[in-house]
Motif scaffolding. Sequence first.
Motif, mmCIF file in Angstrom:
data_model
loop_
_atom_site.group_PDB
_atom_site.id
_atom_site.type_symbol
_atom_site.label_atom_id
_atom_site.label_comp_id
_atom_site.label_asym_id
_atom_site.label_seq_id
_atom_site.Cartn_x
_atom_site.Cartn_y
_atom_site.Cartn_z
ATOM 1 N N THR A 42 -7.999 -25.685 73.872
ATOM 2 C CA THR A 42 -7.291 -24.468 73.475
ATOM 3 C C THR A 42 -7.988 -23.704 72.358
ATOM 4 O O THR A 42 -7.651 -22.565 72.085
ATOM 5 C CB THR A 42 -5.866 -24.801 72.994
ATOM 6 O OG1 THR A 42 -5.960 -25.564 71.775
ATOM 7 C CG2 THR A 42 -5.089 -25.551 74.048
ATOM 8 N N GLU A 43 -8.943 -24.367 71.684
ATOM 9 C CA GLU A 43 -9.646 -23.821 70.521
ATOM 10 C C GLU A 43 -8.722 -23.522 69.351
ATOM 11 O O GLU A 43 -9.077 -22.793 68.443
ATOM 12 C CB GLU A 43 -10.485 -22.595 70.921
ATOM 13 C CG GLU A 43 -11.577 -22.965 71.910
ATOM 14 C CD GLU A 43 -12.682 -21.936 71.984
ATOM 15 O OE1 GLU A 43 -12.778 -21.068 71.112
ATOM 16 O OE2 GLU A 43 -13.476 -22.031 72.941
ATOM 17 N N LEU A 44 -7.521 -24.108 69.365
ATOM 18 C CA LEU A 44 -6.602 -24.006 68.235
ATOM 19 C C LEU A 44 -6.753 -25.257 67.373
ATOM 20 O O LEU A 44 -7.124 -26.314 67.854
ATOM 21 C CB LEU A 44 -5.158 -23.887 68.727
ATOM 22 C CG LEU A 44 -4.847 -22.661 69.575
ATOM 23 C CD1 LEU A 44 -3.429 -22.750 70.121
ATOM 24 C CD2 LEU A 44 -5.023 -21.384 68.750
ATOM 25 N N TYR A 45 -6.435 -25.128 66.081
ATOM 26 C CA TYR A 45 -6.539 -26.257 65.176
ATOM 27 C C TYR A 45 -5.255 -27.066 65.176
ATOM 28 O O TYR A 45 -4.162 -26.520 65.359
ATOM 29 C CB TYR A 45 -6.843 -25.774 63.751
ATOM 30 C CG TYR A 45 -8.277 -25.332 63.601
ATOM 31 C CD1 TYR A 45 -9.255 -26.241 63.223
ATOM 32 C CD2 TYR A 45 -8.650 -24.017 63.860
ATOM 33 C CE1 TYR A 45 -10.578 -25.848 63.102
ATOM 34 C CE2 TYR A 45 -9.975 -23.619 63.739
ATOM 35 C CZ TYR A 45 -10.925 -24.540 63.358
ATOM 36 O OH TYR A 45 -12.231 -24.152 63.251
ATOM 37 N N TYR A 46 -5.404 -28.371 64.996
ATOM 38 C CA TYR A 46 -4.245 -29.238 64.837
ATOM 39 C C TYR A 46 -4.536 -30.238 63.729
ATOM 40 O O TYR A 46 -5.687 -30.542 63.421
ATOM 41 C CB TYR A 46 -3.883 -29.958 66.143
ATOM 42 C CG TYR A 46 -4.961 -30.857 66.705
ATOM 43 C CD1 TYR A 46 -4.981 -32.218 66.406
ATOM 44 C CD2 TYR A 46 -5.948 -30.363 67.548
ATOM 45 C CE1 TYR A 46 -5.961 -33.045 66.923
ATOM 46 C CE2 TYR A 46 -6.927 -31.193 68.072
ATOM 47 C CZ TYR A 46 -6.920 -32.535 67.758
ATOM 48 O OH TYR A 46 -7.887 -33.353 68.269
ATOM 49 N N ALA A 47 -3.467 -30.737 63.103
ATOM 50 C CA ALA A 47 -3.598 -31.696 62.007
ATOM 51 C C ALA A 47 -3.586 -33.107 62.564
ATOM 52 O O ALA A 47 -2.808 -33.423 63.460
ATOM 53 C CB ALA A 47 -2.453 -31.512 61.016
ATOM 54 N N THR A 48 -4.456 -33.941 62.026
ATOM 55 C CA THR A 48 -4.525 -35.341 62.449
ATOM 56 C C THR A 48 -4.979 -36.189 61.264
ATOM 57 O O THR A 48 -5.374 -35.652 60.222
ATOM 58 C CB THR A 48 -5.472 -35.513 63.656
ATOM 59 O OG1 THR A 48 -5.360 -36.848 64.153
ATOM 60 C CG2 THR A 48 -6.901 -35.217 63.293
ATOM 61 N N ALA A 49 -4.931 -37.484 61.424
ATOM 62 C CA ALA A 49 -5.429 -38.412 60.405
ATOM 63 C C ALA A 49 -5.969 -39.649 61.106
ATOM 64 O O ALA A 49 -5.396 -40.113 62.085
ATOM 65 C CB ALA A 49 -4.305 -38.800 59.441
#
Length: 141
Positions: free
Chosen positions: A47-54
């Motif tokens: 999607t080329e969108l950013y998402y938060a992860t760890a």
Amino acid sequence: MITSPKLTQKLEKMVRIINYKKRQSEDKEFFVLEVTGGIEMVKSKTTELYYATAKKASITSTFDEETCKGLIGSEFPGSIAKQQCEAYEFTLKETGEVLTLNHRYVYLPEESNSPSQSAANYESPQSASVFSKEEELTLAD
């Protein structure tokens, strides 16, 4: 020239204990601590969108269950790093899809610079948990 200690201090990377799990070795029961690093923003390839992860990793402990419960939420210096390893297969619980990986995530103490320095002599047990792509995975035999 006067410098403020706050401006010259090195920022410490920290990990947080988020859970624990009971494991069984050949002759006894033990607990592992699940730790996570700081938040990271990752760009989706689709999607080329950013998402938060760890990133997450497991650390073997000598603690009993009560101590592990009490440690949840504790933070200590270190980071989680990706380490190359021998290829292994696992099955995603939700979909049943079998994937092959050649990496795992490991805890690095603050003084370590690379995964190879602190875990070079580590041999993976045949039924250890590995965290990848935010899924808990179990190594295939």
